[in-house]
Design an enzyme around this catalytic site. Structure first.
Site, mmCIF file in Angstrom:
data_model
loop_
_atom_site.group_PDB
_atom_site.id
_atom_site.type_symbol
_atom_site.label_atom_id
_atom_site.label_comp_id
_atom_site.label_asym_id
_atom_site.label_seq_id
_atom_site.Cartn_x
_atom_site.Cartn_y
_atom_site.Cartn_z
ATOM 1 N N GLU A 189 -87.230 64.555 -20.994
ATOM 2 C CA GLU A 189 -88.377 65.214 -21.467
ATOM 3 C C GLU A 189 -88.124 65.034 -23.230
ATOM 4 O O GLU A 189 -88.036 66.690 -23.456
ATOM 5 C CB GLU A 189 -88.818 66.198 -20.878
ATOM 6 C CG GLU A 189 -88.959 65.891 -19.423
ATOM 7 C CD GLU A 189 -89.434 67.627 -18.968
ATOM 8 O OE1 GLU A 189 -89.554 68.601 -19.075
ATOM 9 O OE2 GLU A 189 -89.613 67.424 -17.354
ATOM 10 N N GLU A 311 -89.367 62.665 -11.603
ATOM 11 C CA GLU A 311 -89.946 64.509 -11.495
ATOM 12 C C GLU A 311 -91.249 64.161 -11.419
ATOM 13 O O GLU A 311 -91.991 63.833 -11.601
ATOM 14 C CB GLU A 311 -89.350 65.097 -12.467
ATOM 15 C CG GLU A 311 -87.884 65.076 -12.780
ATOM 16 C CD GLU A 311 -87.522 66.695 -13.622
ATOM 17 O OE1 GLU A 311 -88.909 67.707 -13.529
ATOM 18 O OE2 GLU A 311 -86.396 66.372 -14.239
#
Length: 579
Positions: A189, A311
């Protein structure tokens, strides 16, 4: 996922990796050996097929809140030390790949070498080896480094790049000879400000620089790293079109057919955290998921770049898994698994310990696991609701729900040890399932508040769907006084369950946090406690509330709506049922 900003990715998405091969190596893309036929889809038996490699990783799982913790060791966020036995138990659940997020900065020495503590590298390597020996595909990354020091790129560009290069040089060297079932992921991220939604040319340039440096460092480290599959993220791992396009530009220029792209997906934001009235997996939530996966497929998969949804889950799970109502939660996971498979995306469940118990080796929610497991190969049937309410003080009436059959057929409905009779106990007309008044009367004859019976619907394929028959009456709220750091509304729930809460000032403007909506976030602004008979209004709610009167409206799953009035004077709070 712990500590993720609430604005983090209105739609971030994750694809899983896994599949057991022999412990002596993976699909061996560089050597040109095809994977065993039993491990690959029939249409993908080609040596060097990276899409087949990614397909073989499905389904995948994240070792969350473990090595990604920012504390001194893997237990600092509450999970036990990883054992070989645990990995074997997880593998037995059907998972073929495991993502091992690792945060490195607290184990790095000072500049210029940024030496990683050898003992920490040893421990990470040990768990990687166990996972490979257990038959997993394995992914290792830099995790919360993204939000602790990589985020400083705008002001400390050279320092960030030096640390990033030093870190990956050491990690790549340590893991260079592992089987090709090990993947390395550039950075989790990645972002360069506190605004998760901001795009700018500089952000894309810096991410390209990080991904390119990572690629060069790993490839130049030799051994199996010269052909090892490498995983590159979009900005913040978001599946927005602009971020997908920019990642594709980076991958195209690398001219490397061993690159996997990754994004994350945590659902339509209002539904994912239960805010803005997003209590249901409705058309808006479904469309958000569909659009995200379509963008990923059309931009990357269709261009020959495999994608792992590294995820996936729901952001509300950061607080607890009850943030989202059970049936709505199951519908989300059912559709996500189905649509990811349809678009050839591998998915990796984010589990920080709240799903698969790492001590008892059992699923905390077996219905959720059953739905996920079915989605790997097929579809489960669901319904418009899993709650059937019966008014405590009225004669039961027929109750109808809509079945989402998803290509299956209803076979039977069971209660306890008996099979209900079609036509007498229930009627199915197309997708409309009606529970007869007589059945509901017999199931609720005791008249106790709450769940009186659980009916299990079985279908021609997929997992079961459970209906709770709930006796309820209008909830009653009582007056209360207290302070903003510990205030609760005494509540006789009368068998009902709280869905959401609105807060507005007398002039009609929205009150409290997230003032773009009157509906507050479940678990952040308010939280029901059924055991103690109260609705807690949390300090974060009062922290952004003006002094004076505030009108609350509590919405319950039965359809009941109850109004309540608060008065705030500094830290002093009083409340009473609305007149």
């Amino acid at each position: 996922m712990l500590g993720r900003s609430r604005q983090a990715l209105v739609a971030v998405f994750t694809i899983a990796l896994a599949l057991a091969l022999s412990s002596a190596g993976g699909p061996a893309l560089a050597q040109g050996r095809a994977m065993p036929a039993k491990d690959l889809p029939a249409n993908a038996l080609r040596s060097g097929d990276l899409q087949a490699y990614v397909d073989a990783m499905q389904p995948g799982w994240n070792l969350g809140n473990t090595f990604d913790s920012t504390g001194p060791d893997e237990t600092s966020w509450g999970n036990p030390r990883v054992t070989r036995e645990f990995l074997q138990k997880l593998r037995a659940q059907g998972y073929r790949s495991i993502r091992i997020p690792v945060t490195w900065f607290q184990h790095m020495g000072p500049a210029p070498d940024y030496t990683i503590d050898p003992a920490y590298l040893d421990r990470v390597e040990q768990v990687v080896d166990w996972a490979l020996q257990t038959g997993f595909y394995v992914m290792v990354n830099m995790h919360h480094d993204s939000g602790t020091w990589v985020i400083e790129m705008p002001a400390k560009h050279d320092e960030v790049m030096a640390r990033f290069r030093a870190g990956w040089t050491q990690i790549a060297d340590r893991l260079r000879d592992k089987p090709e079932r090990l993947m390395l992921e550039s950075i989790n991220e990645p972002r360069f400000s506190g605004d998760w939604n901001a795009d700018s040319p500089e952000y894309f340039q810096w991410l390209d620089e990080l991904n390119t440096a990572f690629h060069q460092i790993v490839r130049d480290s030799g051994g199996r790293n010269s052909s090892r599959p490498l995983v590159l993220p979009t900005l913040t791992c978001s599946p927005s079109q602009a971020r997908l396009d920019e990642l594709k530009k980076t991958i195209d220029k690398l001219h490397d057919n061993r690159i996997i792209a990754t994004v994350h997906y945590y659902g339509y934001y209002p539904f994912s955290v239960n805010i803005a009235g997003g209590t249901r997996f409705d058309d808006a939530a479904r469309q958000d998921l569909t659009d995200a996966f379509d963008r990923v497929h059309d931009t990357l998969v269709a261009a020959g770049i495999p994608v792992v949804v590294g995820e996936y889950g729901l952001l509300g799970f950061d607080k607890f898994t009850g943030t989202i109502e059970q049936g709505e939660k199951l519908k989300f996971f059912e559709y996500l698994g189905y649509y990811a498979r349809r678009q050839h995306l591998t998915t990796m469940l984010w589990d920080n310990g709240q799903h698969f118990d790492r001590v008892a080796y059992q699923w905390r929610d077996t219905d959720l696991y059953d739905v996920m497991r079915t989605s790997w190969v097929g579809r489960s049937s669901t319904a418009s609701s899993d709650l059937v309410f019966v008014d405590k003080d009225a004669e039961p009436a027929d109750q109808t729900v809509t079945l989402n059959l998803n290509g299956n057929q209803l076979v039977r409905i069971e209660y306890a040890d008996r099979v209900l009779r079609a036509g007498r106990d229930y009627v199915l007309n197309g997708d409309q399932l009606t529970f007869r008044a007589g059945l509901l009367a017999s199931l609720t004859a005791g008249g106790d508040y709450g769940t009186n019976a659980v009916l299990t619907a079985r279908f021609s394929a997929g997992s079961t769907w459970k209906f709770e028959v709930v006796v309820a009456d209008r909830p009653l709220l009582a007056a209360a006084t207290g302070a903003s750091d510990a205030f609760a509304v005494p509540t006789a729930f009368h068998g009902d369950r709280l869905a959401t809460m609105e807060a507005v000032y007398p002039d009609g403007s929205n009150a409290g946090p997230a003032d773009w909506t009157s509906y507050k976030e479940f678990g952040a602004s308010f939280l029901p406690s059924y055991d103690t008979g109260e609705i807690r209004l949390l300090p974060a709610f009062f922290a952004e509330l003006h002094d004076g009167t505030v009108n609350l409206r509590f919405h319950f799953w039965s359809g009941e709506v109850v109004d309540y009035t608060l008065t705030k004077a500094g830290t002093s709070i009083t409340g009473a049922p609305a007149e």
